[in-house]
Enzyme design. Structure first.
Site, short mmCIF file in Angstrom:
data_model
loop_
_atom_site.label_atom_id
_atom_site.label_comp_id
_atom_site.label_asym_id
_atom_site.label_seq_id
_atom_site.Cartn_x
_atom_site.Cartn_y
_atom_site.Cartn_z
N GLY A 8 33.45 48.89 46.25
CA GLY A 8 33.47 50.05 45.14
C GLY A 8 34.18 49.66 44.15
N SER A 11 37.98 48.41 44.17
CA SER A 11 38.42 48.35 45.51
C SER A 11 39.25 47.08 45.95
CB SER A 11 37.01 48.18 46.36
OG SER A 11 36.50 46.90 45.81
N GLY A 12 39.28 46.27 44.74
CA GLY A 12 40.17 45.16 44.85
C GLY A 12 39.17 43.72 45.00
N SER A 14 37.41 41.85 43.03
CA SER A 14 37.50 40.71 42.10
C SER A 14 38.72 40.20 42.21
CB SER A 14 37.47 41.50 40.69
OG SER A 14 36.06 41.89 40.19
N THR A 33 29.04 37.96 34.28
CA THR A 33 27.81 38.67 33.92
C THR A 33 27.84 39.64 32.96
OG1 THR A 33 27.68 39.88 35.80
CG2 THR A 33 26.99 37.83 36.08
N SER A 34 28.94 40.31 32.67
CA SER A 34 29.05 41.66 31.81
C SER A 34 28.69 41.18 30.56
CB SER A 34 30.45 42.11 32.05
OG SER A 34 31.30 41.24 31.34
N HIS A 48 40.59 41.48 32.80
CA HIS A 48 39.96 40.13 33.76
C HIS A 48 40.40 38.99 33.14
CE1 HIS A 48 37.19 41.66 36.89
NE2 HIS A 48 37.19 42.79 36.32
N GLN A 50 43.05 38.34 31.32
CA GLN A 50 44.39 38.24 31.29
C GLN A 50 44.83 37.71 32.80
OE1 GLN A 50 45.86 41.79 30.23
NE2 GLN A 50 45.70 41.69 28.02
#
Length: 173
Positions: A8, A11-12, A14, A33-34, A48, A50
């Site tokens: 979710g 949730s950790g 990545s 993909t963002s 992300h 960093q």
């Protein structure tokens, strides 16, 4: 080795994927993909960036994921895709069902043939209530079917909750 890490929001998942990529000892290419279309998403992307090692490669591809995977996957390399549900959302927002089906099928068709290490991250959206809106219900359905199909093609599947991985398929690294 193909791995799917589900979880979710916050949730950790990545962080776990990044740890696995680092632990692989292989050159890593991060496939984002963002599409940071607003200030809040820009902040998420910055966080992300960093966190990632400077030596990692970066490819930003919001739509043609299978083409990038086919071009970049190789023995002795690690590809980290973050994330499949953002990719699915990008395709869904095109309002082009044919393109969505083509890109989804291309991803599923190529996964089992990819050489090297591939780590796929995705949001598990099917644990909550059934959404009220038609578009949201369609998204949850498509994400659930995609996760099932991708999980079939991966050797390892992990659900991440509160930063803790629960191995659903395969062995923990």
């Amino acid at each position: 080795m193909r791995s799917l890490i589900l979880g979710g929001a916050r949730s950790g998942k990545s962080r776990l994927a990044e740890q696995w990529a680092t632990a692989s000892g292989l050159p890593v290419t991060y496939i984002a993909t963002s599409q940071p279309l607003d200030g809040e998403m820009n902040e998420r992307v910055a966080l992300h960036r960093q966190r990632r090692p400077a030596a990692w490669g970066l490819i930003e591809e919001p739509l043609a994921l299978a083409a990038v995977l086919r071009a970049e996957a190789a023995e002795g390399r690690c590809l980290l895709v973050d994330c499949l549900t953002l990719w699915l959302t990008n395709l869904l927002m095109l309002e082009d069902d044919q393109r969505l089906a083509q890109e989804r099928d291309a991803l599923l068709d190529c996964l089992e043939q990819l050489p090297g290490t591939v780590i796929l991250v995705s949001n598990e959206t099917g644990l909550g209530v059934v959404p009220m809106g038609e578009l949201t219900r369609r998204y949850v359905d498509l994400a659930g079917w995609m996760h099932q199909a991708v999980a079939e093609r991966c050797q390892r599947v992990v659900l991440t909750v509160a930063g803790l991985p629960l191995v659903l398929k395969g062995a923990a690294p």
